[in-house]
Design a protein around this motif. Structure first.
Motif: not given
Length: 289
Positions: A102-108, A148-162, A190-193
């Motif tokens: 998954a890249n940031t464009k696909g997640i976005g 910043d985009k990497m952080i935001r997209m990574g967090k969204r994946v985790k928030q979805a439970g993936i 650290s931000e993405i965790d």
């Protein structure tokens, strides 16, 4: 199975069913990467994909994991991806986890609801290439995303439970920005965790722009010792709640596998011993992509 060209998959998917849904990478501009230079990005036809699912049903009854190839299956629109995942659930009911790059464009391109739906349809892990947390390095390698985009997209994946596995690349900044790259990458991790971090060490590939820069003297490749010092700084700067940081890929000079934060000090001591000569580094001829 219908495979076109070389198949790339994460090391952890070595025993998975490999289902090729896309050809190549939709971005395919990273200066260090030669994986998909021979492929124009396309999404394969459903009938071919479904034929391969039937083949897997007949021949792979013991594989409980499936990985969707090629470079970034997350970018496939939901109207195409949904029936593929539903067919996997229906015809391969023993598959417990589906993985994707998954890249940031696909997640976005996915809403939060769609990411949660992917989880319900069996997607259990996404592999995202961060490479660096340093915006200058990301721009230099034409990554197509900021830290910043990497952080935001990574967090969204985790928030979805993936589950999220993030790849970083030691040596990518060259000699000049080595420690800046290491510290900034640790900050972003650290931000993405993420659940997993996979650190590879840069190997220059002929035919890529970064290899051309190296040959022209515009890029200075760090020595093995400098790469190891960079890895140490990266680990020291990474603060995970409970993640596995591994640098045991064939490209690395020193195999590292650490549960952070539990194993941080032990791992940093191991790296210090290697830098002092007490632990031998992998010879160059044994490294591989």
């Amino acid at each position: 199975m219908h495979y076109d060209g070389m198949i790339i998959r994460p090391p952890s998917e070595a025993d998975s069913i490999l289902l090729q849904v896309t050809l190549g990478c939709s971005h395919n501009k990273c200066t260090f990467c030669g994986s998909f230079r021979d492929k124009r990005f396309t999404i394969k036809k459903d009938d071919i994909i479904f034929q391969d699912i039937e083949y897997a049903r007949a021949h792979f009854p013991r594989q409980t994991r499936l990985f969707i190839c090629d470079g970034d299956a997350m970018i496939v629109p939901m109207r195409r991806l949904r029936p593929i995942l539903e067919r996997i659930q229906d015809r391969l009911p023993w598959v417990e986890r589906v993985g994707v790059y998954a890249n940031t464009k696909g997640i976005g391109m996915k809403t939060d609801e769609e990411l949660a739906e992917l989880k319900s349809l069996g997607v259990g892990i996404a592999y995202m290439g961060l490479e660096s947390g340093d915006d200058q390095v990301l721009a230099d390698i034409c990554k197509g995303a900021t830290a910043d985009k990497m952080i935001r997209m990574g967090k969204r994946v985790k928030q979805a439970g993936i589950q999220l596995s993030v790849t970083v690349l030691v040596g990518l900044a060259g000699k000049e920005r080595s420690l800046i790259h290491a510290k900034e990458t640790g900050r972003v991790l650290s931000e993405i965790d993420p659940d997993y971090v996979g650190a590879l060490s840069l190997m220059l590939i002929p035919g890529t722009e970064l290899h051309d820069d190296y040959q022209a003297g515009r890029f200075q490749l760090p020595s093995p010792e400098e790469m190891l010092a960079e890895l140490g700084q990266m680990i020291a700067s990474t603060h995970l709640s409970d993640g596995l940081f591994h640098a045991n890929h064939a490209s690395n000079y020193l195999p590292v596998r650490a549960r952070l934060p539990r194993d941080k000090e032990k791992t940093l001591d191991q790296i210090a011993q290697a830098l002092s000569g007490k632990i031998k580094l992998k010879p160059e001829f044994m490294r591989a992509l």
